[in-house]
Scaffold this motif. Sequence first.
Motif, PDB file in Angstrom:
ATOM      1  N   UNK A 156      28.608 -33.067  25.639  1.00  0.00           N
ATOM      2  CA  UNK A 156      28.275 -33.687  24.629  1.00  0.00           C
ATOM      3  C   UNK A 156      28.354 -33.372  23.924  1.00  0.00           C
ATOM      4  N   UNK A 157      29.118 -33.646  22.623  1.00  0.00           N
ATOM      5  CA  UNK A 157      29.129 -32.810  21.489  1.00  0.00           C
ATOM      6  C   UNK A 157      30.922 -33.787  20.905  1.00  0.00           C
ATOM      7  N   UNK A 158      30.678 -35.475  21.900  1.00  0.00           N
ATOM      8  CA  UNK A 158      32.410 -36.099  20.794  1.00  0.00           C
ATOM      9  C   UNK A 158      31.595 -36.500  19.709  1.00  0.00           C
ATOM     10  N   UNK A 159      30.054 -36.976  19.714  1.00  0.00           N
ATOM     11  CA  UNK A 159      30.171 -37.481  18.219  1.00  0.00           C
ATOM     12  C   UNK A 159      30.660 -36.607  17.178  1.00  0.00           C
ATOM     13  N   UNK A 160      31.719 -36.628  16.826  1.00  0.00           N
ATOM     14  CA  UNK A 160      31.789 -35.459  15.579  1.00  0.00           C
ATOM     15  C   UNK A 160      33.195 -35.036  15.453  1.00  0.00           C
ATOM     16  N   UNK A 161      33.905 -34.403  14.580  1.00  0.00           N
ATOM     17  CA  UNK A 161      35.233 -34.021  14.128  1.00  0.00           C
ATOM     18  C   UNK A 161      36.028 -33.046  15.074  1.00  0.00           C
ATOM     19  N   UNK A 163      32.526 -29.803   9.874  1.00  0.00           N
ATOM     20  CA  UNK A 163      32.968 -30.473   9.569  1.00  0.00           C
ATOM     21  C   UNK A 163      31.699 -31.935  10.224  1.00  0.00           C
ATOM     22  N   UNK A 164      31.695 -33.272   9.936  1.00  0.00           N
ATOM     23  CA  UNK A 164      30.829 -34.777   9.859  1.00  0.00           C
ATOM     24  C   UNK A 164      30.752 -33.980  11.597  1.00  0.00           C
ATOM     25  N   UNK A 165      29.560 -34.353  11.688  1.00  0.00           N
ATOM     26  CA  UNK A 165      29.269 -35.191  13.253  1.00  0.00           C
ATOM     27  C   UNK A 165      27.847 -35.825  13.301  1.00  0.00           C
ATOM     28  N   UNK A 166      27.305 -35.977  14.151  1.00  0.00           N
ATOM     29  CA  UNK A 166      26.250 -37.411  14.727  1.00  0.00           C
ATOM     30  C   UNK A 166      24.817 -36.322  15.258  1.00  0.00           C
ATOM     31  N   UNK A 167      24.005 -36.204  14.446  1.00  0.00           N
ATOM     32  CA  UNK A 167      23.085 -34.806  15.662  1.00  0.00           C
ATOM     33  C   UNK A 167      21.717 -36.238  15.280  1.00  0.00           C
ATOM     34  N   UNK A 168      21.339 -35.143  16.349  1.00  0.00           N
ATOM     35  CA  UNK A 168      19.960 -35.938  16.495  1.00  0.00           C
ATOM     36  C   UNK A 168      19.349 -35.179  17.270  1.00  0.00           C
ATOM     37  N   UNK A 174      22.684 -30.703  19.992  1.00  0.00           N
ATOM     38  CA  UNK A 174      22.350 -31.416  18.179  1.00  0.00           C
ATOM     39  C   UNK A 174      23.436 -32.695  17.890  1.00  0.00           C
ATOM     40  N   UNK A 175      24.162 -32.080  19.015  1.00  0.00           N
ATOM     41  CA  UNK A 175      25.209 -34.021  18.948  1.00  0.00           C
ATOM     42  C   UNK A 175      25.401 -33.857  20.058  1.00  0.00           C
ATOM     43  N   UNK A 176      25.633 -35.800  20.571  1.00  0.00           N
ATOM     44  CA  UNK A 176      25.656 -36.178  21.125  1.00  0.00           C
ATOM     45  C   UNK A 176      27.125 -36.790  21.709  1.00  0.00           C
TER      46      UNK A 176
END
Length: 325
Positions: free
Chosen positions: A102-107, A1-6, A70-72
Motif C-alpha cells: 500500500x501507500x503508492x497514492x502519495x508523493x 506530503x500529499x496523499x489519498x487517504x481512506x 491509511x494510504x492505498x
Amino acid sequence: MKAIVQRVYGSSAMLAVADVERPEASAGEVLVRVRAASVNARDWHVMRGDPKIARWMDRSVFRGKGPANLVQGGDFAGTVEAVGEGVTDVAVGDEVFGEAVSGAFAEYLAVPRVLLDRKPKNLSFEQAAAVPLAANTALTCLRHLNAGERVLIIGASGGVGTFAVQIARARGAGVTAVCSTRNVEAARSLGAGHVFDYTRETVTGRYDTVVDLAGTRGLRKLLRLVEPTGTLVLSGGGNFDGGSLFGPVGLLALGQLARPFVKPSIRGPLAAQSPASLTELRELIESGDVRPAIDRTYPLAETPAAIDYMESEHARAKIVITVAA
C-alpha cells in the motif's frame, strides 16, 4: 506530503486528499519519490471492502471496518530519494518501479528493496507504473505455457489481459482473445490472432490453456473450452454491483474443490511480486516483446474519479495516476 487517504470502507467519497507525514526508509527499505502510480481492480476491492470475506482473509490489507493502511495504492514508479541501512544496490536518483502492499497514492513511499527494480529504460514513469501488478499476474498465469499451444484469454482488454495477450504471443502461443466490440481491434494489435466479441458471438472451440480474467462465466462453461489435457487458469475478475460475500473468491474456491474430479488441470495462481519477476518483466519490455497499454491518466487529486472509472466503466488497459512531474 500529499496523499489519498481512506479510513472506512465505502465509495470513492470515502477517499480524500490529505497532508500526512512523509515516511522514512527503515533498514532494508527504499524511500521513493513517486512520479506515477496505477489503479488496479484490487484498489476498488480494498476501497469497498468487497467481497466481505476478504476482510478476514488478508489482515495486512483488510480490517473489519476499513482498510488496514491509511494510504492505498500498490503500483508505482519514481526516483530513489533515500535508502535504508543495508541497501547497497540502488542509489539516490535511480529510476525505479515496483509494487508495494500500500501507500503508492502519495508523493513519497517507503518500500522494501525486494519489491522494486530499475525502471525499464524505454518507458516513461507513467508507463512503468502501469506494469507491476497486472503484468506479474499475467506472467504468473502463463508460467506453464509452451510455444505452439493455443491459449484463450477471457477479459483480454483489461489491465491483466493486455499483458497476457502479449506475453502469450512472446512465448510462441497462438492467442485467441475475448472482449467487447470497442476493444476488438486493440486486442488484435497486441497480438491476438483471433478475437471473439462476446457481445455478438458465442465463444467456441477448445484450447490448451484458458485464462479467465473476467470471472463472469460459470465453471462448467469454462471447462467446456479446455482440452482434457489442458489447463484452466482462474484469476480474479468481477465488477462491483452493490457488494458481495464471496465475489470472485467463490469461483476460485469452486475451482479448487473441482480439481480432483475433472480432467483439465485447474489453477488459481497467486502472483507474488519478487525481484526476479520484476527483472523478467523489465527484460520483456526492454526487448520490445511487451509494452503497457494505457487507457487514461489522472492527477493525484483525482484518484477517486480514476477508481470510479475502473469500477464502473470497464476500463480498457491500464489507468495511471500522475503524482509528480
